[in-house]
Write a protein that holds these residues in place. Structure first.
Motif, PDB file in Angstrom:
ATOM      1  N   PRO A 102      45.444  29.960 -26.475  1.00 23.68           N
ATOM      2  CA  PRO A 102      44.451  30.114 -27.606  1.00 23.68           C
ATOM      3  C   PRO A 102      43.005  30.197 -27.311  1.00 23.68           C
ATOM      4  N   LEU A 103      42.662  29.347 -26.271  1.00 20.51           N
ATOM      5  CA  LEU A 103      41.462  29.060 -25.966  1.00 20.51           C
ATOM      6  C   LEU A 103      40.953  30.101 -25.173  1.00 20.51           C
ATOM      7  N   GLY A 427      45.379  22.925 -11.691  1.00 21.27           N
ATOM      8  CA  GLY A 427      44.916  22.852 -13.022  1.00 21.27           C
ATOM      9  C   GLY A 427      44.845  21.631 -13.833  1.00 21.27           C
ATOM     10  N   LEU A 428      45.672  20.761 -13.416  1.00 21.28           N
ATOM     11  CA  LEU A 428      45.336  19.453 -14.064  1.00 21.28           C
ATOM     12  C   LEU A 428      43.977  18.981 -13.715  1.00 21.28           C
ATOM     13  N   TYR A 429      43.779  18.949 -12.540  1.00 20.02           N
ATOM     14  CA  TYR A 429      42.477  18.514 -12.243  1.00 20.02           C
ATOM     15  C   TYR A 429      41.171  19.504 -12.833  1.00 20.02           C
ATOM     16  N   TYR A 430      41.558  20.747 -12.890  1.00 23.73           N
ATOM     17  CA  TYR A 430      40.309  21.590 -13.231  1.00 23.73           C
ATOM     18  C   TYR A 430      40.123  21.652 -14.848  1.00 23.73           C
ATOM     19  N   TRP A 431      41.448  21.313 -15.446  1.00 24.75           N
ATOM     20  CA  TRP A 431      41.012  21.331 -17.078  1.00 24.75           C
ATOM     21  C   TRP A 431      40.800  19.835 -17.471  1.00 24.75           C
ATOM     22  N   PHE A 432      40.855  18.942 -16.430  1.00 24.46           N
ATOM     23  CA  PHE A 432      41.053  17.645 -17.028  1.00 24.46           C
ATOM     24  C   PHE A 432      39.516  17.205 -18.014  1.00 24.46           C
ATOM     25  N   ALA A 519      31.890  14.415 -19.311  1.00 24.53           N
ATOM     26  CA  ALA A 519      31.802  15.635 -18.798  1.00 24.53           C
ATOM     27  C   ALA A 519      31.073  16.509 -19.641  1.00 24.53           C
ATOM     28  N   PRO A 520      30.215  17.487 -19.288  1.00 23.52           N
ATOM     29  CA  PRO A 520      29.602  18.461 -19.762  1.00 23.52           C
ATOM     30  C   PRO A 520      30.515  19.491 -20.405  1.00 23.52           C
ATOM     31  N   MET A 521      30.092  20.252 -21.368  1.00 22.59           N
ATOM     32  CA  MET A 521      30.840  21.364 -21.773  1.00 22.59           C
ATOM     33  C   MET A 521      31.415  22.402 -20.820  1.00 22.59           C
ATOM     34  N   ASP A 522      30.651  22.692 -19.762  1.00 25.11           N
ATOM     35  CA  ASP A 522      30.980  23.395 -18.721  1.00 25.11           C
ATOM     36  C   ASP A 522      30.744  22.990 -17.269  1.00 25.11           C
ATOM     37  N   PRO A 523      31.525  22.118 -17.062  1.00 30.27           N
ATOM     38  CA  PRO A 523      31.300  21.298 -15.845  1.00 30.27           C
ATOM     39  C   PRO A 523      31.250  22.252 -14.697  1.00 30.27           C
ATOM     40  N   TRP A 524      32.099  23.182 -14.679  1.00 30.01           N
ATOM     41  CA  TRP A 524      32.292  23.827 -13.371  1.00 30.01           C
ATOM     42  C   TRP A 524      31.205  25.361 -13.084  1.00 30.01           C
ATOM     43  N   ASP A 525      30.786  25.570 -14.317  1.00 22.79           N
ATOM     44  CA  ASP A 525      29.868  26.542 -14.434  1.00 22.79           C
ATOM     45  C   ASP A 525      30.802  27.800 -14.283  1.00 22.79           C
ATOM     46  N   ALA A 526      31.798  27.862 -15.232  1.00 15.93           N
ATOM     47  CA  ALA A 526      32.832  28.728 -15.150  1.00 15.93           C
ATOM     48  C   ALA A 526      32.849  30.059 -15.867  1.00 15.93           C
ATOM     49  N   ARG A 527      34.007  30.723 -16.039  1.00 16.62           N
ATOM     50  CA  ARG A 527      33.866  32.222 -16.523  1.00 16.62           C
ATOM     51  C   ARG A 527      34.655  32.431 -17.742  1.00 16.62           C
ATOM     52  N   LEU A 529      36.568  31.575 -21.736  1.00 13.88           N
ATOM     53  CA  LEU A 529      35.959  31.282 -23.052  1.00 13.88           C
ATOM     54  C   LEU A 529      36.634  29.590 -23.207  1.00 13.88           C
ATOM     55  N   GLU A 530      37.498  29.089 -22.465  1.00  7.90           N
ATOM     56  CA  GLU A 530      37.660  27.872 -22.932  1.00  7.90           C
ATOM     57  C   GLU A 530      36.266  26.806 -22.602  1.00  7.90           C
ATOM     58  N   TRP A 531      35.825  27.349 -21.637  1.00  7.92           N
ATOM     59  CA  TRP A 531      34.226  26.559 -21.244  1.00  7.92           C
ATOM     60  C   TRP A 531      33.254  26.833 -21.981  1.00  7.92           C
ATOM     61  N   THR A 532      33.418  27.563 -23.293  1.00  2.93           N
ATOM     62  CA  THR A 532      32.262  27.632 -24.304  1.00  2.93           C
ATOM     63  C   THR A 532      32.358  26.714 -25.621  1.00  2.93           C
ATOM     64  N   ILE A 533      33.376  26.001 -25.369  1.00  6.59           N
ATOM     65  CA  ILE A 533      33.498  25.168 -26.531  1.00  6.59           C
ATOM     66  C   ILE A 533      33.397  23.528 -26.139  1.00  6.59           C
TER      67      ILE A 533
END
Lengths: 662, 105, 202
Positions: A102-103, A427-432, A519-527, A529-533
């Motif tokens: 959903p995210l 994935g576990l590390y990425y979305w931690f 951690a900030p909202m967008d720690p990986w400077d990613a691409r 939608l889940e990093w916009t919340i």
């Protein structure tokens, strides 16, 4: 998190309302909580499956080992495989799908939130049911066999392999109840996944954010969709097969009884018609995860997005056409062998496309070699090795030699562990940070990775030559002097190294969850939608419904490109991120979410009750248990059907006079 | 829901006509069965394809009109057809591999 | 932190495809059922022609085609009553809806009754589920079909009961009638296939 109150319901029991505390987990319909439950439950089973592996390896460390009896060995390898496939990889993939889907498409939940919950509860109770065979199961010795008459508790678990071949799984050769636990347990687990698949398909097709066309969805979402279709069409086949073996065992049907004219090969066909799509179900989520991670840490878009998407769909589709390559040595006709040999070779093509595209993604990228990236690159490398050995199986005469040796084990362990598991841990590390709002410890993460690279390869690489040198599978002992001794010891050492690596991971997770830096909202400077919340994810996901206008929309809002195609951060990017976080924490309008419910939990409970009733149908309590199970099931289903998804309305339909649409 | 239904909704009269058609097709099927049983020249090779054809007709009519698929969006049609085609192909291949050349004969 | 109320949204805000969630879900589920029944039918096709030795009672010897034809006719007619129920609700005729729902359930019950009678006859004539693989396959296929019909009847009666209790079904609940209808017709078309392949084709 705010505690919510719900309007009084017209149900017999008061509708649960809280979103915090223990009962909020039992009654939740929130995809994120459900995903978390899937994740932790799957992890516990991972540990159990790993212990089974270690026990196997202790037995096989030396020739003519005496740590396990043959009966115990059979139970251990069966449960190891069954656990890892059905109780770890599939549920942990479900954890990712649940939390992230959903995210990533900009939705507030899945299409059917309570059905989502019921999938989890059916899985949990099904897994527990399967494992209670260790407590209650009986595994008698067949006549004329060489197993011990008395089988210890360790051997009192399903022992027919994760694939349960007939006629071994029938009552003649598997007296006792353990194979009933297996067949019924798997049936229950399959139902959970089937329900999930319908849910995810409808979610992906119907609940995307405005502007998110199918070809603007993240690759992970695409892979989730392909997996859902694979589940949808393959699970009914094994459902029939499991009914057939259950009926053979309990009702006296004769499907697989060769003496009576039945056909054991039919089991193999039905099983592998499911079983082969199943392995693509196991790998595609990891492929999806890696397709998100590689671009992020190369600061480049995924190379050839349409090709990766198409290849994923092609793998899913073609995955239905190769099943008999598991049966080359089972006596199928030459035409069958030739046809499936060809189709198996063909399926390497879309797989290869993905590999080249992943390499193309990181080529000349500005690479960050952090833990998720290491696991993702490790995935690509290990999966290539596993894929190459897989292609060698497609050559039919070679496969006749390889079948039932450790060479096959080497292949699937490389793709399943080096592939799926490495990808899932990436994935576990990425979305931690998104899950917890904190950052894991990077040095410890890297340590985990390198321990696993060492341990994994030490464990499974030798299996290639052990197999080619003649070591057969599923053998509880091997003789000394066959040249197998020292490499088996090395394999066992490797297995324990893997265990150490897992402990390192667990320590990192537990510590970082509580004490890791925020951690900030967008720690990986990613691409995506889940990093916009905000992190951790708010209950309602998005403060306002997002709109997208491109693939990797978030990235394009932060970055433009210079003449050479390199990303240039826009001046307004930082403010954009800050604004997104602000609106995420303070939604402008009230948000409406589904109420919690007891019914999914109750429906889940019904199935093991039914299962026990079926297994013990010849005992006094058997039929009553079955009836109780049916009662709980039907009663809960009706209660669920009558209960509205949300309270606060007199009936379902007045969304017209409400004016608020979430 | 209301929108696309109001637009393409057969009337009760039409539904009844379809039901009559289905009944007639069933009657023909049963008649064929008896003809095949009784008349030796009417071999298996003739009866079976006809019976299959009639079954397919009934199938398509129920799916198209009663299940409304004829009027649905193509996504819905595709969803439904994929499963059907997959089942047909996979099981035909399986029966072939098991030595039954064609599933029916 | 937001004040999160739990109110509306069980009907999706916007469906990207324009097709309701539950409807799309039901079509996807029915599509998967082809794989389920396909396996059961293949099972039967595999065993129906095999020779199990002297003294075997084969399913094909016991079929009572006139009886089964009537059963098939009954099930076909239940699809008519089902679609009339759906139509009645669409035109706001709550009484008619209930009548046709009940009629569908009753016709389905007649069908089940016929199945039970037929199976009992077979058992009395010496063919049980464990007599031979063809018998096993026959009973499993028709048994699962019958179980699907039975579940359909439960759903029909539930809709009927809800309608009685509430004094009618709302528009949103009307979707449920449509969904149960889809399921019911599907079970009917599976029978169309079974009747032909199992009973009629030599």
């Amino acid at each position: 998190m705010a505690t919510t109150t719900a309007a009084p319901a017209r149900t017999i029991f008061r509708r649960p309302a809280s979103t915090t505390g223990f009962w909020s987990w039992i009654t939740t319909a929130d995809h994120k909580k459900i995903g978390i439950m899937y994740g932790y439950t799957a992890f516990i089973f991972f540990i159990l499956g790993g212990l089974e592996a270690l026990i196997l390896r202790i037995q096989l460390a030396q020739p003519n080992g005496t740590f396990l009896s043959a009966a115990e060995y059979n139970a251990m390898f069966t449960m190891h495989g069954t656990t890892m496939i059905f109780l770890f990889v599939m549920p942990v993939s479900a954890a990712f799908f649940n939390y992230l889907l959903p995210l990533m498409i900009g939705a507030r939940d899945v299409a059917f939130p309570r059905m989502n919950a019921v999938s989890f509860w059916i899985f949990l109770f099904g897994g527990v049911f399967l494992y209670t065979s260790f407590i209650f199961g009986t595994s008698g010795a067949p006549e004329g066999g060489n197993l011990a008459e008395e089988v210890s508790r360790l051997g009192a678990a399903p022992n027919g392999g994760w694939f349960g071949y007939a006629p071994n799984s029938g009552t003649r050769f598997s007296t006792g109840t353990v194979m009933d636990y297996w067949a019924i347990g798997l049936q229950i687990l399959g139902l959970a996944s089937l329900i999930s698949s319908v849910n995810f398909i409808v979610t992906v097709f119907n609940m995307r954010a405005k502007g998110m066309t199918l070809l603007r969805m993240p690759v992970f979402v695409w892979m989730t969709t392909v997996v859902a279709f694979l589940l949808l069409f393959s699970l009914p086949i094994i459902a029939v097969a499991l009914f057939m073996i259950t009926f053979d065992r309990t009702l006296g049907t004769l499907f697989f009884d060769a003496a009576a004219g039945g056909d054991p090969i039919l089991w193999q066909h039905f099983f592998w018609l499911f079983g082969h799509p199943e392995v693509y179900i196991l790998i595609l989520p990891a492929m999806g995860i890696v397709s998100e991670i590689l671009p992020t840490f190369s600061r480049k878009p995924l190379f050839g997005y349409p090709a990766v998407v198409f290849a994923g769909a092609a793998i899913g589709f073609m995955g239905f056409g190769v099943w008999a390559h598991h049966m080359f040595a089972s006596g199928v006709t030459p035409i069958t062998q030739a046809a499936f040999g060809l189709s198996t070779m063909a399926i390497a093509v879309p797989t290869g496309i993905k590999i080249f595209n992943w390499i193309g993604t990181i080529w000349k990228g500005r690479i960050t070699l952090n833990t998720p990236m290491l696991f993702a690159i490790g995935f690509v490398a290990m999966f290539v090795i596993g894929g190459l050995s897989g292609v060698t199986h497609s050559i039919v005469p070679a496969d006749w030699q390889q079948t039932d040796t450790y060479y096959i084990v080497a292949h699937f362990q490389y793709v399943l562990f080096g592939g799926s598991i490495f990808g899932l841990f990436a994935g576990l590390y990425y979305w931690f940070p998104k899950l917890t709002g904190r950052m894991y410890n990077e040095a410890t993460g890297k340590l985990h990775f390198w321990i696993w690279m060492l341990g994994f390869n030490l464990t499974f690489a030798p299996m290639h030559w052990l197999g080619l040198n003649g070591m057969v599978r599923r053998t509880w002992v091997y003789d000394e002097g066959l040249g197998l001794d020292s490499w088996n010891m090395a394999v066992t050492v490797g297995a324990f190294i893997i265990a150490i690596g897992l402990l390192v991971f667990m320590g990192n997770w537990i510590w970082s969850k509580r004490r890791g830096p925020i951690a900030p909202m967008d720690p990986w400077d990613a691409r995506t939608l889940e990093w916009t919340i905000p992190s951790p994810t708010p209950e309602y996901n998005f403060g306002v419904d997002p709109k997208v206008s491109a693939l990797d929309d978030f990235w394009h809002r932060k970055y433009s490109e210079d003449d050479e195609g390199r990303p240039v951060r826009r001046p307004e990017a930082d403010q954009l991120v800050a604004e997104l976080e602000d609106v995420g924490l303070h939604p402008p309008a009230p948000i409406h979410l589904p109420n919690p419910s007891y019914y999914p939990f109750l429906v889940g409970l019904a199935f093991p009750i039914l299962g026990y009733g079926v297994i013990y149908n010849d005992k006094a309590f058997g039929i009553p248990l079955m009836l109780l199970g049916v009662l709980v099931l039907v009663g809960s289903a009706i209660g669920w059907g009558v209960e509205p998804l949300e309270e606060g309305h007199d009936d379902h339909s007045d969304h017209d006079d409400d004016g608020e649409e979430g | 829901m209301a929108e696309d239904h109001a637009a393409h909704h057969p009337t009760p009269r039409q539904y009844v006509n379809i039901a009559i058609l289905l009944a007639v097709l069933t009657a023909i099927e049963v008649a064929l069965f008896y003809v095949e049983q009784g008349v030796e020249e009417f071999t298996t090779n003739m009866a079976s394809p006809l019976l299959i054809l009639l079954a397919v007709l009934k199938f398509v009519i129920v799916v198209g009109y009663y299940m409304h698929l004829k009027y649905e969006k193509s996504l819905v049609k595709n969803f439904f057809v994929i499963g059907f085609v997959a089942a047909l192909v996979l099981y035909a291949a399986t029966l072939f591999a098991l030595g039954i050349v064609s599933g029916v004969f | 932190m937001a004040d999160v109320a739990h109110v509306d949204d069980h009907h999706d805000v916007h469906e990207s495809t324009g097709i309701e969630n539950r409807k799309l879900g039901m079509w996807a589920f029915l599509s998967s059922e082809f794989l389920f029944f396909g396996a059961l039918i293949s099972n039967y096709l595999l065993f129906k022609g095999r020779d199990f030795g002297a003294g075997t009672v084969y399913p094909r010897e016991l079929y009572d085609i006139p009886f089964t034809s009537i059963s098939s006719f009954v099930l076909l007619m239940s699809s008519l009553t089902m679609v009339l129920a759906h139509h009645a609700l669409a035109t706001g005729d709550q009484n008619g809806t209930r009548t046709w729902l009940l009629a569908t359930g009753m016709l389905g019950s007649v069908f089940i009754g016929g199945q039970v009678f037929e199976f009992t006859e077979f058992v009395l004539e010496g063919m049980t589920i464990s007599s031979n693989p063809a018998a096993s396959a026959f009973f499993m296929l028709t048994g699962f079909h019958g179980a699907h019909v039975f579940i359909g009847i439960l759903m029909l009666l539930s809709l009927y009961g809800i309608s009685r209790r509430q004094g009618g079904l709302t528009e949103a609940q009307g979707l449920n009638v449509e969904l149960v209808g889809l399921y019911w017709h599907f079970v009917d078309i599976i029978w169309i296939v079974i009747f032909t392949i199992v009973y009629l084709i030599p």
